[in-house]
Write a protein that holds these residues in place. Sequence first.
Motif, PDB file in Angstrom:
ATOM      1  N   ARG A 284       0.788  -1.021  -0.136  1.00 42.89           N
ATOM      2  CA  ARG A 284       0.067  -0.069   0.014  1.00 42.89           C
ATOM      3  C   ARG A 284       0.893   1.277  -0.022  1.00 42.89           C
ATOM      4  N   LEU A 285       2.230   1.028   0.203  1.00 44.38           N
ATOM      5  CA  LEU A 285       2.873   2.272   0.375  1.00 44.38           C
ATOM      6  C   LEU A 285       3.149   2.845  -1.144  1.00 44.38           C
ATOM      7  N   PHE A 286       2.967   2.312  -2.120  1.00 44.27           N
ATOM      8  CA  PHE A 286       3.021   2.986  -3.533  1.00 44.27           C
ATOM      9  C   PHE A 286       2.094   4.089  -3.569  1.00 44.27           C
ATOM     10  N   TRP A 287       0.723   3.800  -3.054  1.00 42.13           N
ATOM     11  CA  TRP A 287      -0.435   4.652  -3.155  1.00 42.13           C
ATOM     12  C   TRP A 287      -0.171   5.833  -2.040  1.00 42.13           C
ATOM     13  N   ARG A 288       0.313   5.477  -1.007  1.00 41.35           N
ATOM     14  CA  ARG A 288       0.816   6.354  -0.119  1.00 41.35           C
ATOM     15  C   ARG A 288       1.684   7.587  -0.556  1.00 41.35           C
ATOM     16  N   ILE A 289       2.748   7.089  -1.218  1.00 45.56           N
ATOM     17  CA  ILE A 289       3.747   7.874  -1.954  1.00 45.56           C
ATOM     18  C   ILE A 289       3.057   9.147  -3.143  1.00 45.56           C
ATOM     19  N   LEU A 290       2.044   8.312  -3.860  1.00 48.81           N
ATOM     20  CA  LEU A 290       1.670   8.865  -4.861  1.00 48.81           C
ATOM     21  C   LEU A 290       0.610   9.912  -4.456  1.00 48.81           C
ATOM     22  N   ILE A 291      -0.200   9.562  -3.552  1.00 46.82           N
ATOM     23  CA  ILE A 291      -1.234  10.620  -2.958  1.00 46.82           C
ATOM     24  C   ILE A 291      -0.833  11.472  -2.077  1.00 46.82           C
ATOM     25  N   PHE A 292      -0.128  11.111  -1.012  1.00 43.20           N
ATOM     26  CA  PHE A 292       0.211  11.909   0.205  1.00 43.20           C
ATOM     27  C   PHE A 292       1.617  13.067  -0.176  1.00 43.20           C
ATOM     28  N   TYR A 293       2.490  12.639  -0.917  1.00 43.51           N
ATOM     29  CA  TYR A 293       3.520  13.375  -1.546  1.00 43.51           C
ATOM     30  C   TYR A 293       3.391  13.999  -2.864  1.00 43.51           C
ATOM     31  N   VAL A 294       3.179  13.153  -3.899  1.00 44.45           N
ATOM     32  CA  VAL A 294       3.357  13.720  -5.231  1.00 44.45           C
ATOM     33  C   VAL A 294       2.085  14.687  -5.414  1.00 44.45           C
ATOM     34  N   LEU A 295       0.985  14.096  -5.218  1.00 41.99           N
ATOM     35  CA  LEU A 295      -0.348  14.947  -5.342  1.00 41.99           C
ATOM     36  C   LEU A 295      -0.494  16.059  -4.595  1.00 41.99           C
ATOM     37  N   LEU A 296       0.183  15.843  -3.507  1.00 42.07           N
ATOM     38  CA  LEU A 296      -0.019  17.385  -2.384  1.00 42.07           C
ATOM     39  C   LEU A 296       1.082  18.222  -3.070  1.00 42.07           C
ATOM     40  N   ILE A 297       2.203  17.755  -3.545  1.00 47.95           N
ATOM     41  CA  ILE A 297       3.053  19.039  -4.171  1.00 47.95           C
ATOM     42  C   ILE A 297       2.418  19.355  -5.407  1.00 47.95           C
ATOM     43  N   PHE A 298       1.981  18.506  -6.045  1.00 49.80           N
ATOM     44  CA  PHE A 298       1.252  18.930  -7.406  1.00 49.80           C
ATOM     45  C   PHE A 298       0.307  20.172  -7.323  1.00 49.80           C
ATOM     46  N   VAL A 299      -0.553  19.913  -6.216  1.00 48.59           N
ATOM     47  CA  VAL A 299      -1.488  21.213  -5.898  1.00 48.59           C
ATOM     48  C   VAL A 299      -0.808  22.323  -5.317  1.00 48.59           C
ATOM     49  N   VAL A 300       0.123  22.238  -4.684  1.00 50.11           N
ATOM     50  CA  VAL A 300       0.884  23.306  -4.148  1.00 50.11           C
ATOM     51  C   VAL A 300       1.493  23.901  -5.404  1.00 50.11           C
ATOM     52  N   GLY A 301       1.861  23.538  -6.320  1.00 51.16           N
ATOM     53  CA  GLY A 301       2.487  24.084  -7.301  1.00 51.16           C
ATOM     54  C   GLY A 301       1.344  24.914  -8.125  1.00 51.16           C
ATOM     55  N   LEU A 302       0.111  24.521  -8.069  1.00 51.63           N
ATOM     56  CA  LEU A 302      -0.934  25.029  -8.767  1.00 51.63           C
ATOM     57  C   LEU A 302      -1.367  26.392  -8.140  1.00 51.63           C
ATOM     58  N   ILE A 303      -1.057  26.425  -6.918  1.00 51.75           N
ATOM     59  CA  ILE A 303      -2.041  27.939  -6.081  1.00 51.75           C
ATOM     60  C   ILE A 303      -0.773  28.610  -5.482  1.00 51.75           C
ATOM     61  N   VAL A 304       0.507  28.375  -5.885  1.00 47.90           N
ATOM     62  CA  VAL A 304       1.429  29.303  -5.472  1.00 47.90           C
ATOM     63  C   VAL A 304       2.417  29.792  -6.401  1.00 47.90           C
ATOM     64  N   ARG A 305       2.966  31.077  -6.728  1.00 43.31           N
ATOM     65  CA  ARG A 305       4.173  31.194  -7.377  1.00 43.31           C
ATOM     66  C   ARG A 305       5.181  30.799  -6.985  1.00 43.31           C
ATOM     67  N   TYR A 306       6.394  30.418  -7.902  1.00 41.16           N
ATOM     68  CA  TYR A 306       7.494  29.893  -7.211  1.00 41.16           C
ATOM     69  C   TYR A 306       8.260  30.992  -6.887  1.00 41.16           C
ATOM     70  N   ASP A 307       7.941  32.392  -7.386  1.00 42.42           N
ATOM     71  CA  ASP A 307       8.793  33.531  -6.953  1.00 42.42           C
ATOM     72  C   ASP A 307       8.161  34.183  -5.802  1.00 42.42           C
ATOM     73  N   ASP A 308       7.138  33.728  -5.260  1.00 39.80           N
ATOM     74  CA  ASP A 308       6.456  34.509  -4.140  1.00 39.80           C
ATOM     75  C   ASP A 308       7.474  34.514  -2.995  1.00 39.80           C
ATOM     76  N   PRO A 309       7.853  35.668  -2.607  1.00 40.64           N
ATOM     77  CA  PRO A 309       8.925  35.862  -1.335  1.00 40.64           C
ATOM     78  C   PRO A 309       8.406  35.399  -0.290  1.00 40.64           C
ATOM     79  N   SER A 310       7.281  35.018   0.098  1.00 36.61           N
ATOM     80  CA  SER A 310       6.974  34.411   1.444  1.00 36.61           C
ATOM     81  C   SER A 310       7.438  32.941   1.581  1.00 36.61           C
ATOM     82  N   LEU A 311       7.579  32.167   0.285  1.00 32.28           N
ATOM     83  CA  LEU A 311       7.974  30.744   0.378  1.00 32.28           C
ATOM     84  C   LEU A 311       9.402  30.427   1.111  1.00 32.28           C
ATOM     85  N   LEU A 312      10.388  31.612   0.965  1.00 31.68           N
ATOM     86  CA  LEU A 312      11.628  31.286   1.614  1.00 31.68           C
ATOM     87  C   LEU A 312      11.668  31.765   2.956  1.00 31.68           C
ATOM     88  N   GLN A 313      10.486  32.443   3.652  1.00 29.97           N
ATOM     89  CA  GLN A 313      10.424  32.896   4.840  1.00 29.97           C
ATOM     90  C   GLN A 313      10.216  32.061   5.859  1.00 29.97           C
TER      91      GLN A 313
END
Length: 552
Positions: A284-313
């Motif tokens: 079951r760890l394959f699905w955990r990695i896919l959903i809890f890590y990859v999907l979460l990071i995918f969604v983060v990349g949709l809603i925050v600009r990579y050059d937002d200064p708050s990301l590195l604070q």
Amino acid sequence: MPDIEASPYDGGDDKNANVVVVDEIDRAKDVQIDVHTHLRDGVQRRMEQRHIQMIALAGTLGTGLFLSSGKVIAHGGPVGAVLAYILTGSIAYCMLICVGEMAVYAPVSGGYIHFIERWWNPSVGFAVGIQVCFQYCLFLPSEIIAANILISYWDKAFPASHQAGYMLALMIGAAAINYFGVRWFGESEFVFAVIKIALVIGLIIAGIVIDLGGAPNHDRIGFRYWKDPGPFAPYHGSGDLGKFLGWFTDLLQAAGSYAGIESIVVAAAEVKNPRVALTKAIQRLFWRILIFYVLLIFVVGLIVRYDDPSLLQSTGTAASSPFVIAMERAGIKVLPSIVNAAILTSAFSAGSSLMYSASRMVYGMALRGFAPRVLAKTTKRGLPIVALAFVTMFYALAFMSLNDGASTVLNWLSNLNALIGYIVWGSIAITFLRFKKGLEAQGIDRKTFHYHNRWQPLPAYWVIGWSSLILLFNGWEVFTRGSWNATNFVIAYITIPVFLVLVGGYYIVKKPRHLKPEELDMFSNIPTDEEVTHEETPPKTWFGKAVNWLFT
């Protein structure tokens, strides 16, 4: 698995025999026993299958994923971050395939440290064990410090007296869970895992709602940030080289989110029906990695600009979370406190889980003669009480954070051990290759086991290759023009010579013989199916039946 009983160890004249002195065995003192054939393991199987399933699903989800994912987006961009998490996840999963097959075959104390010592070489097992125990014991206070900082999200004044009180309460709570016994630990991790899973699912849903324009500002983002500022972030340069360096840097940061995922096998000696439970958990760890890590990071990349200064604070609280940043940009006011509370439970859970793993690692080391034998003492209920007491002392290092200078030293030591994970992963993969060769040389068919992977040895080679590359080039920033820093160089590479010194030192002192595949011990001290099979009482309530259906 073949039901073969090994012949008793007769002492003999072999000076290289791997032996350990254990007192109070058969009411005698100073009796030499073979650590494989006559090992007396004092822990007991009290953890339920649902406990191990939830630990596998969410046991290592911590502040690194929820708070530090913003840096991954800032350095690599949305696509670069997703690709980094996919690649690192593939390395982690291939490593889990390797260690999982060995753990299902031999569900005994010591976990992968024992496998490395038994099927590769005792010198390497000793080196890996010392580094892992050192790493876990240093990370233990770090999680308490992280939880303490999360509390400052509400306590704005946050004087030193408050900090000391909060940390003491967190330490007592995390330690108490472990001292109550493995069943209490399993129940607590089950509850914390449910909270973490709910947090991940909630963040993913909230992110999708924000992306589709369902937030108060009704701004439909879509894939806008993939176009402007772009899919990849240039890091330490411009053009394709800068984008590649940003992605490669993310490989190192993503590994921190997966760190400790291999510790699931540490519980193999204390779970009921270990072969069935671990098989299900690994699958079951394959699905955990896919959903809890990859999907979460995918969604983060949709809603925050990579050059937002708050990301590195980095504040260490929910204010550092890219999801909270997106919520604030979208006009959502209530959720940040809820997110901070949920992340606080993750930090507390990580502290408790690290204490469990570290104490069992220390216990396993002592059981095999790699640490003082007193650390192998257990209570009548199978609790490694002395190892727990030893690990508990490291909580006190958390108070160093009250002093700025001491806090810098603690952070330096924590960073120094960050790359031990890749040494462990690579060592596990090499050990599996030796394990596989040993089975083949002795005519044992892996296909008859409860769990095996038909693609082996390709997953093992994948782990070895990437672990070697990342260990070798992780300090690339030190060598860029104008970036030389002796401290950063030491942090990036000191783990390698330390590992080699530990291997060499043990080999010089103990002179263990390196065994050929046909000489590897594949049978002794490995329980039969009959010895570890346990029929659980069927649940009677509807809630119990639902939990049983989901997690067993």
